[in-house]
Design an enzyme around this catalytic site. Structure first.
Site, mmCIF file in Angstrom:
data_model
loop_
_atom_site.group_PDB
_atom_site.id
_atom_site.type_symbol
_atom_site.label_atom_id
_atom_site.label_comp_id
_atom_site.label_asym_id
_atom_site.label_seq_id
_atom_site.Cartn_x
_atom_site.Cartn_y
_atom_site.Cartn_z
ATOM 1 N N PHE A 127 7.357 1.205 0.481
ATOM 2 C CA PHE A 127 6.300 1.419 1.456
ATOM 3 C C PHE A 127 6.721 2.718 2.160
ATOM 4 C CE2 PHE A 127 3.080 0.772 4.526
ATOM 5 C CZ PHE A 127 2.038 0.571 3.817
ATOM 6 N N ASP A 198 11.754 -6.689 4.035
ATOM 7 C CA ASP A 198 10.232 -6.535 4.445
ATOM 8 C C ASP A 198 9.659 -7.416 3.799
ATOM 9 O OD1 ASP A 198 7.591 -6.067 5.062
ATOM 10 O OD2 ASP A 198 8.158 -3.799 5.420
ATOM 11 N N TYR A 223 -0.820 -9.251 9.826
ATOM 12 C CA TYR A 223 -2.708 -9.206 9.355
ATOM 13 C C TYR A 223 -2.765 -9.148 8.231
ATOM 14 C CZ TYR A 223 -0.964 -4.221 9.017
ATOM 15 O OH TYR A 223 -0.217 -2.879 8.677
ATOM 16 N N LYS A 224 -1.913 -9.404 7.074
ATOM 17 C CA LYS A 224 -2.288 -9.691 5.817
ATOM 18 C C LYS A 224 -2.320 -11.065 5.390
ATOM 19 C CE LYS A 224 -0.027 -5.286 5.079
ATOM 20 N NZ LYS A 224 1.359 -4.521 4.593
ATOM 21 N N ARG A 372 -5.744 -2.304 -7.380
ATOM 22 C CA ARG A 372 -4.893 -3.523 -6.847
ATOM 23 C C ARG A 372 -5.814 -4.595 -6.557
ATOM 24 N NH1 ARG A 372 -1.165 -2.953 -1.695
ATOM 25 N NH2 ARG A 372 -3.191 -3.028 -0.429
HETATM 26 C C1 LIG Z 1 1.676 -3.516 5.634
HETATM 27 C C2 LIG Z 1 3.040 -2.845 5.645
HETATM 28 C C3 LIG Z 1 3.630 -2.451 6.508
HETATM 29 C C4 LIG Z 1 2.697 -2.214 7.869
HETATM 30 O O1 LIG Z 1 3.490 -1.550 8.740
HETATM 31 P P1 LIG Z 1 2.744 -1.504 10.274
HETATM 32 O O2 LIG Z 1 3.748 -0.862 11.125
HETATM 33 O O3 LIG Z 1 1.858 -2.613 10.363
HETATM 34 O O4 LIG Z 1 1.693 -0.281 10.034
HETATM 35 C C5 LIG Z 1 4.891 -1.797 6.467
HETATM 36 N N1 LIG Z 1 5.557 -2.022 5.285
HETATM 37 C C6 LIG Z 1 5.100 -2.743 4.355
HETATM 38 C C7 LIG Z 1 6.092 -3.046 3.092
HETATM 39 C C8 LIG Z 1 3.924 -3.169 4.273
HETATM 40 O O5 LIG Z 1 3.423 -3.766 3.132
#
Ligand SMILES: *Cc1c(COP(=O)(O)O)cnc(C)c1O
Length: 414
Positions: A127, A198, A223-224, A372
């Site tokens: 990501f 992560d 938030y997921k 997705r």
């Molecule tokens: C959703 C997600 C993030 C989100 O990062 P924020 O700091 O909340 O914007 C980071 N890394 C991964 C792998 C994600 O899926």
């Protein structure tokens, strides 16, 4: 084998041991929501919880709320609950800040535990914020620090003696592919490196064994699948054996052993409390706790069992109904190797996703060609899986996607 039909999916819903959880979420009538992996749905009890916090706690208790209403302990209390979802011990997880910022902090802490090494290893397709964070940290640490990016299947071979930290996202946001945390952690340790995981797309839906796998550090998103609300605070986890030697790169008063002694020098608190920085966002934490409690109540093993059946159902229906329309599976074919999502590649992925949204089916698109679908088993029904594939088939048969309003170039967040 008989083709699957909608009645089969209705039967699966009737037999679903988690089916009553859907009623505890606010979901718009007629909307099929397959994007809970990007923003989880709102639990119905959030507005009442927030109203109580505003009126009875902030309103009436004012400053007394920090002790009387337990505000000060919320980051650790919710952290302990999230810890139980990821296989971490009680005092290893704290809720704070965003995933991005937490990643900076645990990566920095991990690098300090390997002072003779200068390389963060990750995969090129990780990501992007994770990569940007590692780049900014490496730049700040000094010119000899680097982020080394390799292809996914090259990670194991890349574990050379200069690697300080292996940084991976346990479930890939695009393909849903899962890393074997136990295996990679063991290989990293054998090579003298530490691991930073992560869990953004894993927490609350994939069983994890942070302690059992001897992982070192982790971060994840609120938030997921945890349904903490837009921009909910994130979490970070540090293995107990690292807590004492760990020096966090950002130290603030709430990580101090005695914040209210107002000493001029920093002394770290015992335990994961040392990873706190500033005053916690109580309104956001209260909302997050509602979502986390629902996940805890449903239990991760039950959620995983349903998630596997749903991703298998989706893949089977896609094979049955969408054959010949140009889709190919981007996720691992075996449900055990993916998280709670199924991704498909299609050259017209963007307009197809747009046409689906117009048909009240929300999935999402990730460039260049991935459509997705995330299955949040707390509130997605088996008939939703059927209806989503049926809508997708209609869009393909009728070429609904091939209209100018859907073909406009992707912009912003979808
Ligand atoms: C959703 C997600 C993030 C989100 O990062 P924020 O700091 O909340 O914007 C980071 N890394 C991964 C792998 C994600 O899926």
């Amino acid at each position: 084998m008989q083709p699957l039909n909608r009645t089969d999916c209705e039967a699966l819903d009737l037999a679903d041991p988690l089916r009553q959880f859907r009623d505890r979420f606010h979901l718009p009538q007629g909307l099929i929501y397959l994007d809970g992996n990007s923003l989880g749905a709102m639990p119905k009890s959030v507005p009442a919880r927030i109203a109580r916090l505003l009126e009875a706690e902030w309103g009436d208790d004012l400053i007394r709320g920090w002790t009387k209403d337990g505000w000060m302990d919320l980051p650790l209390a919710i952290g302990a609950k999230i810890g139980s979802l990821i296989g971490a011990g009680e005092d290893e997880t704290v809720v704070a800040d965003s995933t991005s910022v937490n990643l900076f902090r645990v990566l920095g802490a991990a690098l300090k535990l390997r002072p003779d090494r200068r390389v963060i290893l990750s995969e090129r397709t990780n990501f992007p914020t994770d990569l940007y964070i590692a780049q900014s940290l490496a730049a700040m640490m000094g010119a000899d620090y680097t982020l080394r990016l390799v292809e996914t299947d090259e990670i194991e071979a890349a574990l050379s003696p200069d690697i300080a930290v292996v940084m991976l996202t346990q479930v890939d946001y695009r393909t849903g592919r899962q890393w074997d945390m136990k295996r990679i952690t063991a290989l990293a340790h054998r090579a003298g490196a530490l691991t930073v995981w992560d869990f953004s797309h894993s927490a609350g839906v994939v069983p994890l064994d942070f302690d059992g796998d001897e992982a070192d550090f982790a971060v994840g998103c609120g938030y997921k699948y945890l349904s903490g609300g837009p921009g909910a605070p994130a979490f970070l986890t540090i293995a107990r054996r690292h807590l004492r030697p760990t020096e966090m790169p950002i130290t603030g008063w709430l990580g101090h052993a005695e914040p209210f002694a107002f000493e001029p020098g920093f002394r770290a608190a015992e335990g994961i409390g040392r990873a706190r920085v500033g005053t916690p966002p109580i309104l956001s934490l209260a909302a997050l706790e509602v979502g986390v409690d629902l996940v805890c109540e449903a239990t991760v093993p039950a959620l995983r069992a349903k998630s596997i059946r749903q991703t298998e159902l989706f893949a089977a229906l896609a094979a049955q109904e969408l054959d010949g329309f140009g889709f190919s599976l981007a996720s691992p074919a075996a449900a055990g190797q993916r998280g709670s999502q199924v991704s498909m590649r299609h050259v017209h992925g963007w307009p197809i996703t747009q046409a689906l949204t117009a048909a009240n089916v929300i999935g999402d698109f990730r460039a260049p060609d991935i459509v997705r679908f995330g299955f949040a088993p707390l509130y997605v029904r088996y008939v939703d899986v059927w209806d989503a594939v049926a809508a997708l088939k209609r869009i393909m048969v009728e070429r609904q996607w091939d209209q100018p309003q859907f073909r406009a170039a992707p912009t912003g967040v979808t």
